[in-house]
Write an enzyme that holds these catalytic residues in place. Sequence first.
Site, PDB file in Angstrom:
ATOM      1  N   TYR A  91       7.924  -9.601  -5.389  1.00  0.00           N
ATOM      2  CA  TYR A  91       7.148  -8.419  -5.754  1.00  0.00           C
ATOM      3  C   TYR A  91       7.976  -7.539  -6.681  1.00  0.00           C
ATOM      4  CZ  TYR A  91       4.263  -4.213  -5.316  1.00  0.00           C
ATOM      5  OH  TYR A  91       3.484  -3.115  -5.583  1.00  0.00           O
ATOM      6  N   THR A 139       0.819  -1.213   0.000  1.00  0.00           N
ATOM      7  CA  THR A 139       0.000   0.000   0.000  1.00  0.00           C
ATOM      8  C   THR A 139       0.853   1.264   0.000  1.00  0.00           C
ATOM      9  OG1 THR A 139      -0.190  -0.307   2.392  1.00  0.00           O
ATOM     10  CG2 THR A 139      -2.037  -1.038   1.045  1.00  0.00           C
ATOM     11  N   LYS A 158       4.217 -11.158  -7.771  1.00  0.00           N
ATOM     12  CA  LYS A 158       3.218 -10.111  -7.924  1.00  0.00           C
ATOM     13  C   LYS A 158       3.704  -9.119  -8.973  1.00  0.00           C
ATOM     14  CE  LYS A 158       0.948  -6.371  -5.443  1.00  0.00           C
ATOM     15  NZ  LYS A 158       0.727  -5.724  -4.150  1.00  0.00           N
TER      16      LYS A 158
END
Length: 275
Positions: A136, A46, A164
């Site tokens: 990621y 986030t 990801k």
Amino acid sequence: MLKEKIHIAVPTAFFEDESLNTQETISHIRDLYNQGVKSVLVSGTTGEQHSLSLPEKTDLINALELEEDLMSNMEIIFGVASTRQKEAEKLAEKISHTKIAGIMLGYPPYVIPTQEEALIYTKRIIDHSNKPAILYNNPGRTGFDLSEESIIELSKLDLVIGIKDAGSKEKVEQIKSGMRKNDFYFYAGGEVDLEEKISHGYDRLSSIAGNVSPEEISEWFQTMLMKQKISRQENEKIETIMDQVYEGNAIVNLKKIIHQRGISMGTCRSPIGNN
């Protein structure tokens, strides 16, 4: 092994002076758990991960460990990344002694390691954590892009279970064609262009909008995965959710919506949220 097809990347709560608020961070996770959410990503994607110091991340882990129901009944994934590899290794070592289910292994911003340096960084952090790891790759934010060859090499590690945001359609196809591992998962980062990503081979979701509408986002994602038709009513519902979350800064929007529901996530760390 991480079994859940969707996890929710939760924002971190801060007090008005921007210091860490572990209690309200946990309150939000507990609220999601009570709504049936089975997996969350903490200190992850986030946009707040690199603003958190190692002691703050350690405080979050300590607070999670006190939550027996959450730790025993949820897949809790913890974000591990740092501009300094030594700090990431210390965090991974801390995680290895907990019930945290897995890690989201990110790459340092700005410094732009070589592919070889990134491979060493990845392997050492995984060795320290001894947990299932999702790679990621986010070159738009970090400036570093993990190559197809590096992803394929890392996929050979038993603890690497997916990635990801692997990249473009062509990159995903090349990775899949060069990989022998069947149980390697491709996580979409957020809901934007999700249907297109699924058509390119993404099969799991790191959700942002699920923070405010977990059931609706989960059902929508599962429907697309099964290649079933989405009703007009469901499409309209999802469009409303997407507008609420993604119109402007998603994290600022999430915190406002969550606050309206009784959990004080506080401010973002400036410059995020500047008016």
